[in-house]
Design a protein around this motif. Sequence first.
Motif, mmCIF file in Angstrom:
data_model
loop_
_atom_site.group_PDB
_atom_site.id
_atom_site.type_symbol
_atom_site.label_atom_id
_atom_site.label_comp_id
_atom_site.label_asym_id
_atom_site.label_seq_id
_atom_site.Cartn_x
_atom_site.Cartn_y
_atom_site.Cartn_z
ATOM 1 N N LEU A 1 0.836 -1.208 0.000
ATOM 2 C CA LEU A 1 0.000 0.000 0.000
ATOM 3 C C LEU A 1 0.873 1.262 0.000
ATOM 4 O O LEU A 1 0.573 2.235 -0.693
ATOM 5 N N ALA A 2 1.954 1.220 0.778
ATOM 6 C CA ALA A 2 2.849 2.381 0.829
ATOM 7 C C ALA A 2 3.511 2.608 -0.527
ATOM 8 O O ALA A 2 3.669 3.744 -0.976
ATOM 9 N N VAL A 3 3.914 1.525 -1.190
ATOM 10 C CA VAL A 3 4.533 1.670 -2.511
ATOM 11 C C VAL A 3 3.533 2.305 -3.484
ATOM 12 O O VAL A 3 3.884 3.179 -4.286
ATOM 13 N N ILE A 4 2.276 1.891 -3.378
ATOM 14 C CA ILE A 4 1.255 2.490 -4.242
ATOM 15 C C ILE A 4 1.104 3.983 -3.927
ATOM 16 O O ILE A 4 1.063 4.826 -4.836
ATOM 17 N N ALA A 5 1.094 4.318 -2.630
ATOM 18 C CA ALA A 5 0.993 5.735 -2.245
ATOM 19 C C ALA A 5 2.190 6.516 -2.774
ATOM 20 O O ALA A 5 2.056 7.647 -3.255
ATOM 21 N N ASP A 6 3.370 5.889 -2.727
ATOM 22 C CA ASP A 6 4.565 6.541 -3.252
ATOM 23 C C ASP A 6 4.397 6.863 -4.738
ATOM 24 O O ASP A 6 4.694 7.966 -5.188
ATOM 25 N N HIS A 7 3.889 5.873 -5.489
ATOM 26 C CA HIS A 7 3.701 6.068 -6.934
ATOM 27 C C HIS A 7 2.661 7.128 -7.243
ATOM 28 O O HIS A 7 2.838 7.948 -8.131
ATOM 29 N N LEU A 8 1.535 7.048 -6.508
ATOM 30 C CA LEU A 8 0.409 7.913 -6.861
ATOM 31 C C LEU A 8 0.582 9.332 -6.334
ATOM 32 O O LEU A 8 0.021 10.268 -6.888
ATOM 33 N N ILE A 9 1.344 9.478 -5.245
ATOM 34 C CA ILE A 9 1.388 10.799 -4.607
ATOM 35 C C ILE A 9 2.802 11.383 -4.593
ATOM 36 O O ILE A 9 3.069 12.409 -5.220
ATOM 37 N N LEU A 10 3.718 10.713 -3.883
ATOM 38 C CA LEU A 10 5.017 11.343 -3.644
ATOM 39 C C LEU A 10 5.798 11.550 -4.935
ATOM 40 O O LEU A 10 6.407 12.590 -5.140
ATOM 41 N N ARG A 11 5.774 10.563 -5.808
ATOM 42 C CA ARG A 11 6.518 10.696 -7.054
ATOM 43 C C ARG A 11 5.966 11.828 -7.912
ATOM 44 O O ARG A 11 6.716 12.556 -8.566
ATOM 45 N N LYS A 12 4.645 11.978 -7.861
ATOM 46 C CA LYS A 12 3.998 13.021 -8.671
ATOM 47 C C LYS A 12 4.443 14.423 -8.272
ATOM 48 O O LYS A 12 4.457 15.333 -9.086
#
Lengths: 232, 307
Positions: B82-93
Amino acid sequence: MLEVRSIDVAYDKVQVLFNLSLRVERGSILCLVGRNGAGKTTTLKSIMGLIPVRQGSITFDQTVLTTLPPHEIPGSGIAYVPQGRRLFAELSVKQNMDIGLMASGAGQDTYSSVLEMFPKLQERLNQRAETLSGGEQQMLAMARALCMKPEVILLDEPTEGLQPSMIELIRTVILQLKSQNVAIVLVEQHVDTVIAMADSVAFIVHGRNPETISGNELRDNPDRVERYLGVE
Amino acid sequence: MEFGPYLFIASLEGAITAAVLALTAVGLSIVFGIMRVVNVAHGEFYMLGAVFAWWITNLIGGHPAVGFVAAVIITPVLVGVLAVIADHLILRKIDYDPERTIVATIGLLYVIQQTTLMTFGPEARPVEAPFNKRIALPWIEYGEQGLALIWPWGLSTTTYKLAVIVAAIFILLMLWLLMTRTRIGLIMRATQLDREMATAHGIPVNKVYALVFGLGAGLAALGAVLIVPIQQAHYLMGADPLLLSFIVVIIGGLGSVVGTIVAALFIGLSDGIISVFFTPTLAKIIATLAVAFVLVFRPQGMFGKPE
Ligand SMILES: Nc1ncnc2c1ncn2[C@@H]1O[C@H](COP(=O)(O)OP(=O)(O)OP(=O)(O)O)[C@@H](O)[C@H]1O
Ligand SMILES: [Mg+2]
């Protein structure tokens, strides 16, 4: 052959490179010469993909580097020795070299042959990079790059702040690379080194490349470097 | 009970807090150290760990140990993903911009919290410990026949509580081995030291960041799975560990894993002892004062390097 074709590069809104072109063949040395702030480091970073190129392209043989993600550029055979060394300070000498080896997938033989070029490092494999002397740090920066078995090497002022014997060693290594058919881009402020080593010289003025001349032209006319480097 | 045995039992409670806090805070610390991201949602990954542990043990049923072992293995992975998904969807953006990631992770905190409330409800959920034998602890006393071992009434702990401490030490040891003895650890450290040079040496920094964010969240979740048989799972339980983790990371020194562990030991033990002798609120006040002192007299923390 590494070829930079009419690139424009900017940091945010400030454009630093304008329509800049360069080319360097395997087994030859291209020196970049220009004043502080002219854009030499920016040119090398653009080749490494560390700053996005807005216009133009950079290619190495058939590979278009400007379309690759930045971390894949080293894998296509290009190594970078940055200005100010930029070692992984808290990692040991060996670990810094390991990072280079990982990038190329090169093995023990590469590691040994690099250490042969820099025997001083051999005695300090487990020492942290930040505790090395300035000269040793520069050797390690070169060694880390050479562990990548590069076909092109970008060297940003590798002799900055070094004593003559160390400069001599770095020059010897560069000539050795040239004899191994590596393409070399060398940013260099020492006029005598440029004259001694360059196969071609690209002058950089305010982010532009007004002319590129051959090493022989330069040797006939050494004061041309002074003209581009000297005070106005 | 006399003072000595009482202090002993308080320290033991403190050691359990310290063990779980060390896991949670080290997760926060590596995320900050490597990615320079202040993850305000870290406590929610902890909460998710506890709630998922309840969910998984319930789903599996049977002997509590079976469900618990499954929870220990599955929960950190699930929360990490879930954290990896959050990283992709939010932090990387937002390109890991330090200020914007703070705002974004505050948003993430509420998204996770409210989603958990809507999915699992507001009740506190118990998880049964896989084993939970009470063991009486001895105390040394000077009596008529010289030094003697006695078993004071009330001086006891459970096998599970001791196991939590051992498990936390084991996990931290594994993490240390990962960081110092493996290729992936070397890559993570190189990325931490110089992101740009790491890229120039072929390291896919974005992948490293995703991995680190997942690992940090997984550690928080693992800490929560360990504590949930003692504390119960609840959708609001993420606040305290977040606060304590921040305190510990600041006292230990931003980005220093060793400092984080030492500070977790210090804060966890004092939290346990002060809570037992006085009140949990006083424990939090003292911890907060400790942070204030560190910020005034040693802003880089106990083990941090000056900027
Ligand atoms: N990260 C950055 N952000 C904004 N501007 C930058 C950045 N890095 C460099 N510049 C600007 O770009 C210009 C070119 O800098 P660059 O470092 O390429 O010069 P250089 O030729 O390597 O100089 P030197 O000989 O001093 O190393 C300078 O005006 C510099 O101020
Ligand atoms: Mg420069």
